[in-house]
Design a protein around this motif. Structure first.
Motif, PDB file in Angstrom:
ATOM      1  N   PRO A 157      27.883  37.962  71.785  1.00 33.50           N
ATOM      2  CA  PRO A 157      28.696  37.075  70.935  1.00 33.50           C
ATOM      3  C   PRO A 157      28.197  37.029  69.495  1.00 33.50           C
ATOM      4  O   PRO A 157      29.000  36.996  68.549  1.00 33.50           O
ATOM      5  N   LEU A 160      29.117  40.385  67.777  1.00 31.48           N
ATOM      6  CA  LEU A 160      30.565  40.483  67.581  1.00 31.48           C
ATOM      7  C   LEU A 160      31.008  39.579  66.428  1.00 31.48           C
ATOM      8  O   LEU A 160      31.825  39.989  65.593  1.00 31.48           O
ATOM      9  N   GLU A 161      30.459  38.376  66.394  1.00 31.31           N
ATOM     10  CA  GLU A 161      30.853  37.437  65.342  1.00 31.31           C
ATOM     11  C   GLU A 161      30.534  38.018  63.962  1.00 31.31           C
ATOM     12  O   GLU A 161      31.365  38.006  63.053  1.00 31.31           O
ATOM     13  N   LEU A 164      32.862  40.982  63.224  1.00 29.90           N
ATOM     14  CA  LEU A 164      34.242  40.566  62.942  1.00 29.90           C
ATOM     15  C   LEU A 164      34.392  39.930  61.561  1.00 29.90           C
ATOM     16  O   LEU A 164      35.403  40.130  60.891  1.00 29.90           O
ATOM     17  N   GLN A 165      33.377  39.170  61.172  1.00 28.44           N
ATOM     18  CA  GLN A 165      33.434  38.569  59.832  1.00 28.44           C
ATOM     19  C   GLN A 165      33.641  39.663  58.785  1.00 28.44           C
ATOM     20  O   GLN A 165      34.503  39.580  57.920  1.00 28.44           O
ATOM     21  N   ASN A 168      37.124  41.627  59.435  1.00 25.74           N
ATOM     22  CA  ASN A 168      38.311  40.848  59.076  1.00 25.74           C
ATOM     23  C   ASN A 168      38.453  40.749  57.554  1.00 25.74           C
ATOM     24  O   ASN A 168      39.555  40.800  57.020  1.00 25.74           O
ATOM     25  N   TYR A 182      38.293  36.256  67.157  1.00 25.40           N
ATOM     26  CA  TYR A 182      36.988  36.407  67.813  1.00 25.40           C
ATOM     27  C   TYR A 182      37.076  36.127  69.315  1.00 25.40           C
ATOM     28  O   TYR A 182      36.601  36.921  70.141  1.00 25.40           O
ATOM     29  N   GLU A 183      37.699  35.001  69.674  1.00 26.58           N
ATOM     30  CA  GLU A 183      37.716  34.568  71.075  1.00 26.58           C
ATOM     31  C   GLU A 183      38.399  35.627  71.969  1.00 26.58           C
ATOM     32  O   GLU A 183      37.969  35.874  73.089  1.00 26.58           O
ATOM     33  N   LEU A 186      36.129  38.637  72.363  1.00 27.52           N
ATOM     34  CA  LEU A 186      34.971  38.238  73.167  1.00 27.52           C
ATOM     35  C   LEU A 186      35.354  38.177  74.650  1.00 27.52           C
ATOM     36  O   LEU A 186      34.637  38.714  75.502  1.00 27.52           O
TER      37      LEU A 186
END
Ligand code: IMP
Length: 427
Positions: A157, A160-161, A164-165, A168, A182-183, A186
């Motif tokens: 997590p 990935l966070e 993705l930041q 995106n 994100y969710e 994930l």
């Protein structure tokens, strides 16, 4: 003990899947070491067609250990779909192992691949849009997420966070597109992780132990020499290294362990995607080869560009890969042609050149110099011994070997396992 590396000697789609499947019978271990699901292999066993993108073709034999090395980029959704498909056809996949060091493809990689192609317009690469390039970019940028991270519920997590930041922001600000939630990623990827975890292993360790035990190991290259990031027709290349030397890097073993390198080449040549192609046939013969050879991409369905066998390319592939043998595929496709041509050299700005040029600009200016050989009209698809081939087909093969300066060990005369002529055993 034999460690054999099998690579594509042209622009990919040489029929490596069929030859790998054939050789896998004698191998104990079959390994993929680069690329991802941009590759596509169609293998026909007892009339049943199998399409594989990530899993080594050796999986079709029940007892073989099949490995996906660290050099491969893995789209877990594709891998899982492939596992499910094989299970439906009663193929046991328990012998698959995936390197914990392999990098993972995410939906943002695919999206970026697509947008980047659109952005390039006329200069597009013609990628498979599977996210391969962007995934390797992250690997080189040291921001990629690996299999080991994916299966770690604490680590994943966080990584990935962070990823993705960044992605995106790139999607919003550079491409004016929406980002990813994100969710959602994930949840989907955590599910994939659970399914794939039992297959995850230290692939390098397994390979080195197998070598020490004297096993027969087959390394299965994807794509081809001219799509290699360093040695191919840059920038119209893939983002990995399909050449033989990359097997060591992409699987984790040393070059002293390789015993033989086999280059797979079609009896003609094809290319998908953009870029110069000196022997391309834009006429009826090209169309005939495309139709007879079913030259449409396994992965994308795109029609492949077809052309005469290029001896300059063959010699180049022999040099870059250190080829010991050639395996010539699809010889049957050329049956029925009164004459066949082979390119022996290029004419470049009035000079004859016999080595493959380094720049696209030069390649685009190269005119093929052809030699015409008499063709053969017979159907050769049922022939199993070299001696039984028509004399003109044998002459043709001899000429290809001369041009490449590499002997021909195997000849494929049809898609099935049995439609193979062996002149030299490689294991
Ligand atoms: P990518 O690998 O999707 O980034 O595409 C880069 C280039 O490699 C494009 O020209 C593709 O058509 C080509 N390519 C990628 N994989 C294969 C393959 O398995 N066979 C033939 N061409 C391929």
């Amino acid at each position: 003990m034999s460690v054999v590396v099998l690579i594509g000697a042209q622009w990919g789609d040489e029929g490596k899947g069929k030859i790998t499947d054939f050789l896998a019978e004698k191998a104990d271990v079959v390994v993929r070491y680069q690329g991802g699901n941009n590759a596509g292999h169609t293998v026909v066993v007892d009339g049943v067609e199998f399409r594989l993108h990530l899993i080594p073709s050796g999986i079709l034999y029940p007892s073989k250990l099949c490995l996906i090395g660290n050099g491969v980029v893995i789209d877990p959704a594709v891998l899982i779909a492939e596992l499910e498909n094989l299970a439906k056809k009663n193929i046991n996949t328990e012998n698959l192992r995936i390197s914990h060091r392999a990098h993972i493809i995410f939906p943002y990689h695919q999206r970026l691949d697509l947008y980047e192609e659109e952005r390039k317009g006329a200069r597009k690469i013609g990628t498979t849009c599977r996210g391969i390039g962007p995934a390797y970019m992250d690997k080189a940028a040291r921001t990629g997420i690996r299999v080991a991270d994916l299966i770690d519920p604490e680590e994943f997590p966080v990584r990935l966070e962070y990823a993705l930041q960044e992605k995106n922001k790139l999607l919003n600000q550079v491409y004016g597109a929406e980002g990813f939630a994100y969710e959602e990623i994930l949840a989907a990827y955590s599910k994939y992780a659970k399914i794939l975890e039992p297959y995850v292993a230290d692939v390098s360790l397994i390979i080195n132990e197998a070598i020490a035990k004297g096993a027969h190991i087959l390394f299965e290259g994807a794509q081809g020499t001219l799509l290699d990031l360093d040695h191919g027709t840059y920038p119209y290349v893939t983002s990995s290294h399909p050449v033989a030397g990359a097997a060591c890097l992409g699987a984790g073993f040393g070059p002293t362990k390789i015993n033989r390198v086999i280059g797979v080449a079609k009896a003609y040549i094809t290319r998908v995607g953009e870029g110069p192609f000196p022997t391309e046939l834009k006429d009826d013969i090209g169309e005939q080869i495309r139709t007879r050879g079913h030259e449409f991409g396994t992965t994308t369905g795109r029609p492949r560009r077809c052309g005469w066998f290029d001896g300059v390319v063959a010699r180049y592939a022999a040099r870059i890969n250190g080829l010991d043998y050639l395996a010539i595929t699809k010889l049957d496709v050329l049956s029925g042609l009164e004459n066949v041509k082979v390119c022996t050299a290029y004419r470049y700005r009035g000079e004859l050149i016999t080595e493959f040029p380094a720049t696209l600009k030069a390649l685009a200016e190269c005119e093929p110099v052809y030699e015409e050989l008499p063709g053969w009209l017979e159907d050769i698809s049922e022939i199993r011994r070299y001696e039984d081939l028509p004399a003109n087909a044998k002459n043709y093969l001899e000429r290809l070997a001369e041009l490449a300066r590499v002997p021909v060990a195997m000849i494929s005369v049809g898609p099935s396992r049995e439609q193979t002529i062996v002149r030299q055993n490689v294991f």
